[in-house]
Design an enzyme around this catalytic site. Structure first.
Site: not given
Ligand SMILES: NC(=O)c1ccc[n+]([C@@H]2O[C@H](COP(=O)([O-])OP(=O)(O)OC[C@H]3O[C@@H](n4cnc5c(N)ncnc54)[C@H](OP(=O)(O)O)[C@@H]3O)[C@@H](O)[C@H]2O)c1
Length: 244
Positions: A136, A149
């Site tokens: 991120s 985070y």
């Molecule tokens: N959205 C943003 O603006 C943003 C910005 C920068 C970086 N990111 C990064 O991008 C990546 C994808 O995020 P997203 O935005 O697509 O988020 P998201 O839709 O909220 O997805 C997060 C996923 O992580 C899974 N997860 C959480 N804890 C876990 C665990 N212990 N074991 C296995 N799976 C787990 C969740 O699964 P469950 O359904 O089982 O909870 C969910 O499927 C993440 O690493 C996030 O930090 C996102």
């Protein structure tokens, strides 16, 4: 023969969009995460739409003791691994509740180190493959709003950089993805600026293009590279008084 990609945290909105890109690109998929019921539906859907093979698998990033067995049972061994799981957590709660900061650090950092180390060792032996870690922009500089985070993501970015340095001569590519804002479940309660925010599909396209090309570090949307270059260069004595 088709190559297989393992997607960890495959229920993430960004990962689901990336799964479709990879399936369209002809890869078979392991969709790994905690909600196997939902992932099985995604796997079926991808199999029908793209005529590939896709399988849902249970994976918990926090259960690091299970990771060696999980990786050993993958058949075939994946050519590519994408770590997409992550939690934003509650930064205010993390100031006073050790369970909260532990969950943020252990999911975003330790979970990735655990599973990607296993993948790296296997791919190094095979002499081919790719690893994608979704870090991120929050890891580029600590801010008051999300420094627990951010510190986990900073650790992840440094880990991926070192892994890339280690593996570059063995034919294994390591790609660091640094999203800015992406409209997903993670950010649904946040008021995001539209010009700086990507859709999951846009982020997935950027990641897929980075896999196809020779990119090491990819920002999505692209302007975040320049925004963070600017933010990183603000002197600390000024930065500490800013609220950005
Ligand atoms: N959205 C943003 O603006 C943003 C910005 C920068 C970086 N990111 C990064 O991008 C990546 C994808 O995020 P997203 O935005 O697509 O988020 P998201 O839709 O909220 O997805 C997060 C996923 O992580 C899974 N997860 C959480 N804890 C876990 C665990 N212990 N074991 C296995 N799976 C787990 C969740 O699964 P469950 O359904 O089982 O909870 C969910 O499927 C993440 O690493 C996030 O930090 C996102």
């Amino acid at each position: 023969m088709r190559k297989t990609v393992l997607i960890l945290g495959a229920g993430s909105d960004m990962a689901r969009a990336l799964s479709a890109e990879l399936a369209e690109g002809g890869y078979n998929l392991f969709l790994a995460g905690r909600n196997v019921h939902e992932l099985s539906k995604d796997a079926k859907d991808l199999e029908i739409r793209f005529e590939i093979q896709a399988e849902a698998l249970y994976f918990d990033a926090l259960d690091t003791n299970s990771h060696p067995g999980f990786y050993d049972h993958l058949n075939p061994e994946p050519f590519g691994v994408v770590a997409a799981f992550g939690v934003l957590g509650d930064e205010n709660l993390a100031r006073r509740d050790p369970l909260e900061w532990q969950q943020i650090i252990n999911t975003n950092y330790s979970g990735c180190v655990s599973i990607l180390s296993l993948a790296a060792n296997r791919m190094e032996k095979a002499g081919e493959g790719f690893i994608v870690g979704i870090s991120s922009v929050a890891g580029d500089r600590g801010r008051a709003a999300n420094y627990v985070y951010g510190s986990a993501k900073a650790g992840l970015s440094a880990f991926l950089s070192g892994l890339r340095n280690r593996l570059c001569r063995s034919g294994v590519r390591v790609i660091t993805v640094k999203p800015g804002f992406v409209r997903t479940k993670m950010t649904r309660d946040l008021d995001l600026p539209s010009r700086l925010s990507a859709t999951p599909e846009e982020a997935a396209r950027d990641i897929f293009n980075a896999i196809l090309s020779n990119r090491d570090v990819v920002y999505t949307r692209w302007m975040w590279r320049w925004i963070m270059a600017f933010i990183k260069h603000i002197p600390e004595r000024i930065f500490k008084r800013m609220s950005i």
